[in-house]
Design a protein around this motif. Structure first.
Motif, PDB file in Angstrom:
ATOM      1  N   ARG A  78       0.753  -1.261  -0.031  1.00 24.75           N
ATOM      2  CA  ARG A  78       0.045   0.074  -0.090  1.00 24.75           C
ATOM      3  C   ARG A  78       0.913   1.243   0.260  1.00 24.75           C
ATOM      4  O   ARG A  78       0.632   2.155  -0.629  1.00 24.75           O
ATOM      5  CB  ARG A  78      -0.961  -0.018   1.113  1.00 24.75           C
ATOM      6  CG  ARG A  78      -1.847  -1.021   1.310  1.00 24.75           C
ATOM      7  CD  ARG A  78      -2.925  -1.050   0.226  1.00 24.75           C
ATOM      8  NE  ARG A  78      -4.345  -1.722   0.317  1.00 24.75           N
ATOM      9  CZ  ARG A  78      -4.231  -3.051   0.253  1.00 24.75           C
ATOM     10  NH1 ARG A  78      -3.387  -3.767  -0.476  1.00 24.75           N
ATOM     11  NH2 ARG A  78      -5.651  -3.589   0.319  1.00 24.75           N
ATOM     12  N   ALA A  81       2.296   2.052  -3.564  1.00 25.30           N
ATOM     13  CA  ALA A  81       1.383   2.450  -4.133  1.00 25.30           C
ATOM     14  C   ALA A  81       0.858   3.750  -3.885  1.00 25.30           C
ATOM     15  O   ALA A  81       0.868   4.655  -5.073  1.00 25.30           O
ATOM     16  CB  ALA A  81       0.114   1.508  -4.405  1.00 25.30           C
ATOM     17  N   LYS A  82       0.743   4.133  -2.844  1.00 28.13           N
ATOM     18  CA  LYS A  82       0.392   5.591  -2.268  1.00 28.13           C
ATOM     19  C   LYS A  82       1.377   6.640  -2.777  1.00 28.13           C
ATOM     20  O   LYS A  82       1.210   7.747  -3.464  1.00 28.13           O
ATOM     21  CB  LYS A  82       0.217   5.871  -0.922  1.00 28.13           C
ATOM     22  CG  LYS A  82      -0.079   7.135  -0.263  1.00 28.13           C
ATOM     23  CD  LYS A  82       0.159   7.511   1.171  1.00 28.13           C
ATOM     24  CE  LYS A  82       1.576   7.426   1.408  1.00 28.13           C
ATOM     25  NZ  LYS A  82       1.817   7.878   2.987  1.00 28.13           N
ATOM     26  N   CYS A  83       2.926   6.175  -2.468  1.00 26.77           N
ATOM     27  CA  CYS A  83       3.821   7.252  -2.947  1.00 26.77           C
ATOM     28  C   CYS A  83       3.900   7.305  -4.471  1.00 26.77           C
ATOM     29  O   CYS A  83       4.050   8.495  -5.137  1.00 26.77           O
ATOM     30  CB  CYS A  83       5.064   6.794  -2.441  1.00 26.77           C
ATOM     31  SG  CYS A  83       5.015   6.959  -0.430  1.00 26.77           S
ATOM     32  N   TYR A  84       3.737   6.161  -5.271  1.00 24.34           N
ATOM     33  CA  TYR A  84       3.751   6.106  -6.680  1.00 24.34           C
ATOM     34  C   TYR A  84       2.591   7.264  -7.118  1.00 24.34           C
ATOM     35  O   TYR A  84       2.848   8.196  -8.080  1.00 24.34           O
ATOM     36  CB  TYR A  84       3.616   4.807  -7.346  1.00 24.34           C
ATOM     37  CG  TYR A  84       3.409   4.811  -8.696  1.00 24.34           C
ATOM     38  CD1 TYR A  84       4.303   4.776  -9.590  1.00 24.34           C
ATOM     39  CD2 TYR A  84       1.953   4.852  -9.139  1.00 24.34           C
ATOM     40  CE1 TYR A  84       3.855   4.710 -11.051  1.00 24.34           C
ATOM     41  CE2 TYR A  84       1.735   4.616 -10.686  1.00 24.34           C
ATOM     42  CZ  TYR A  84       2.873   4.759 -11.526  1.00 24.34           C
ATOM     43  OH  TYR A  84       2.584   4.617 -12.799  1.00 24.34           O
ATOM     44  N   ASN A  85       1.325   6.885  -6.625  1.00 25.75           N
ATOM     45  CA  ASN A  85       0.414   7.912  -7.020  1.00 25.75           C
ATOM     46  C   ASN A  85       0.712   9.415  -6.538  1.00 25.75           C
ATOM     47  O   ASN A  85       0.343  10.190  -7.530  1.00 25.75           O
ATOM     48  CB  ASN A  85      -0.990   7.601  -6.252  1.00 25.75           C
ATOM     49  CG  ASN A  85      -1.540   6.203  -7.005  1.00 25.75           C
ATOM     50  OD1 ASN A  85      -1.196   5.837  -8.009  1.00 25.75           O
ATOM     51  ND2 ASN A  85      -2.091   5.522  -6.137  1.00 25.75           N
ATOM     52  N   MET A  86       1.297   9.819  -5.551  1.00 27.63           N
ATOM     53  CA  MET A  86       1.850  11.107  -5.240  1.00 27.63           C
ATOM     54  C   MET A  86       2.848  11.639  -6.460  1.00 27.63           C
ATOM     55  O   MET A  86       2.597  12.711  -6.843  1.00 27.63           O
ATOM     56  CB  MET A  86       2.415  10.879  -3.879  1.00 27.63           C
ATOM     57  CG  MET A  86       1.490  10.948  -2.765  1.00 27.63           C
ATOM     58  SD  MET A  86       2.528  10.693  -1.249  1.00 27.63           S
ATOM     59  CE  MET A  86       3.608  12.051  -1.070  1.00 27.63           C
ATOM     60  N   LYS A  88       3.154  10.498  -9.413  1.00 31.29           N
ATOM     61  CA  LYS A  88       2.423  10.758 -10.651  1.00 31.29           C
ATOM     62  C   LYS A  88       1.501  12.061 -10.633  1.00 31.29           C
ATOM     63  O   LYS A  88       1.439  12.807 -11.543  1.00 31.29           O
ATOM     64  CB  LYS A  88       1.671   9.565 -10.927  1.00 31.29           C
ATOM     65  CG  LYS A  88       2.393   8.119 -11.372  1.00 31.29           C
ATOM     66  CD  LYS A  88       3.265   8.508 -12.587  1.00 31.29           C
ATOM     67  CE  LYS A  88       2.714   8.435 -13.833  1.00 31.29           C
ATOM     68  NZ  LYS A  88       3.597   8.705 -14.864  1.00 31.29           N
ATOM     69  N   GLU A  89       0.981  12.293  -9.569  1.00 32.30           N
ATOM     70  CA  GLU A  89       0.155  13.492  -9.643  1.00 32.30           C
ATOM     71  C   GLU A  89       0.882  14.727  -9.467  1.00 32.30           C
ATOM     72  O   GLU A  89       0.358  15.896 -10.150  1.00 32.30           O
ATOM     73  CB  GLU A  89      -0.834  13.348  -8.217  1.00 32.30           C
ATOM     74  CG  GLU A  89      -1.736  12.330  -8.283  1.00 32.30           C
ATOM     75  CD  GLU A  89      -2.557  12.100  -6.871  1.00 32.30           C
ATOM     76  OE1 GLU A  89      -2.031  12.693  -6.089  1.00 32.30           O
ATOM     77  OE2 GLU A  89      -3.317  11.238  -7.052  1.00 32.30           O
ATOM     78  N   CYS A  94       8.005   7.919 -13.855  1.00 32.17           N
ATOM     79  CA  CYS A  94       8.581   6.965 -13.007  1.00 32.17           C
ATOM     80  C   CYS A  94       9.552   5.950 -13.927  1.00 32.17           C
ATOM     81  O   CYS A  94       9.046   5.445 -14.900  1.00 32.17           O
ATOM     82  CB  CYS A  94       7.613   6.186 -12.331  1.00 32.17           C
ATOM     83  SG  CYS A  94       6.909   7.264 -11.001  1.00 32.17           S
ATOM     84  N   ASN A 130       2.462  -1.605 -13.287  1.00 24.01           N
ATOM     85  CA  ASN A 130       3.140  -0.642 -12.822  1.00 24.01           C
ATOM     86  C   ASN A 130       3.411  -1.227 -11.187  1.00 24.01           C
ATOM     87  O   ASN A 130       2.700  -1.428 -10.616  1.00 24.01           O
ATOM     88  CB  ASN A 130       2.358   0.851 -12.578  1.00 24.01           C
ATOM     89  CG  ASN A 130       2.033   1.312 -14.110  1.00 24.01           C
ATOM     90  OD1 ASN A 130       2.772   1.015 -15.016  1.00 24.01           O
ATOM     91  ND2 ASN A 130       1.019   1.802 -14.154  1.00 24.01           N
ATOM     92  N   ASP A 148      -0.779  -4.571 -11.108  1.00 21.85           N
ATOM     93  CA  ASP A 148       0.071  -3.328 -10.379  1.00 21.85           C
ATOM     94  C   ASP A 148       0.514  -3.906  -8.963  1.00 21.85           C
ATOM     95  O   ASP A 148      -0.366  -4.466  -8.099  1.00 21.85           O
ATOM     96  CB  ASP A 148      -0.788  -2.150 -10.367  1.00 21.85           C
ATOM     97  CG  ASP A 148      -0.854  -1.739 -11.715  1.00 21.85           C
ATOM     98  OD1 ASP A 148      -0.285  -2.101 -12.780  1.00 21.85           O
ATOM     99  OD2 ASP A 148      -1.944  -0.435 -11.966  1.00 21.85           O
TER     100      ASP A 148
END
Length: 228
Positions: A78, A81-86, A88-89, A94, A130, A148
């Motif tokens: 988790r 995934a959270k940091c990846y989404n940060m 990307k936003e 990446c 991803n 993912d």
């Protein structure tokens, strides 16, 4: 030749390993590290700056660097995934690392922010999403799909036409027969033999042949109900 610049998200064990591999076996030059603001405890690592994520664009804007989120399987993947989404936003691309000593067939597809270590075999038409980590020495059989944020440890054999659900964790020496599907958030214990599909999410699979364990994967990895 180093023709791309990279910032590593993280400053722990996985970031240390990512720095080593990107530095000595890629076309990326690591130019810095970033962490969530609350976790910044030092200013440098390997002589490079550690920047709070809230300030990263001021030092390394998305147009100048790529980023790699170097976080392990904490909270059943988790946190990665959270940091990846940060990231990307925030507008960053990446990077993916693929060892020069891995075998990847030409029509396999591999997503962003993956890390494929040495001696992995990735066969014909394998699909990898991803944020996937494949530690050393795994076999991923033809036309298998890995969703993912899966974490595959070492010496795992996944046969052909399998499907590994999102955010799953596969332990050392696990083995999958052909055409096996497992649901998301599954933990496969070390040495488990998967001879049939388990489609429900959150399973803990142990033994040979594998059976559902006494608790689910969320309890095993400390995932709270609001994080499922």
């Amino acid at each position: 030749m180093k023709n791309k610049k990279l910032v590593i998200f993280g400053a722990g064990e996985t970031a240390d390993i990512a720095y080593e591999y990107f530095t000595h076996d890629s076309t990326y030059e690591v130019v810095g590290f970033t962490v969530e603001d609350a976790y910044k405890t030092s200013d440098t690592l390997y002589g490079l700056p550690i920047i709070s994520f809230s300030q990263i664009k001021d030092h390394f804007p998305p147009s100048s660097v790529e980023m790699f989120v170097a976080i392990s399987y904490t909270k059943l993947n988790r946190v990665r995934a959270k940091c990846y989404n940060m990231v990307k936003e925030a507008g960053y691309t990446c990077a993916t690392y693929i060892s020069s000593k891995a075998f990847v067939w030409h029509n396999a597809t591999i997503g962003e922010n993956c890390m494929i270590f040495e001696n992995n075999v990735i066969q014909h038409k394998v699909q990898i999403g991803n944020g996937v980590i494949l530690w050393s020495g795994n076999h991923i059989g033809h036309q298998t799909k890995i969703h993912d944020f899966v974490y595959i440890s070492s010496h795992v054999v996944v046969s052909g036409f399998c499907e590994i659900g999102k955010s799953s964790f596969l332990g050392v020496n696990a083995t999958f027969n052909d055409k096996i599907k497992i649901g998301g958030d599954t933990i496969v214990g070390s040495g488990a033999l998967i001879t049939k599909s388990f489609l429900d999410s959150g399973k803990l699979l142990i033994g040979a042949p594998a059976k559902s364990g006494p608790v689910n994967s969320y309890i095993t990895f400390g995932v709270q109900e609001n994080e499922i």
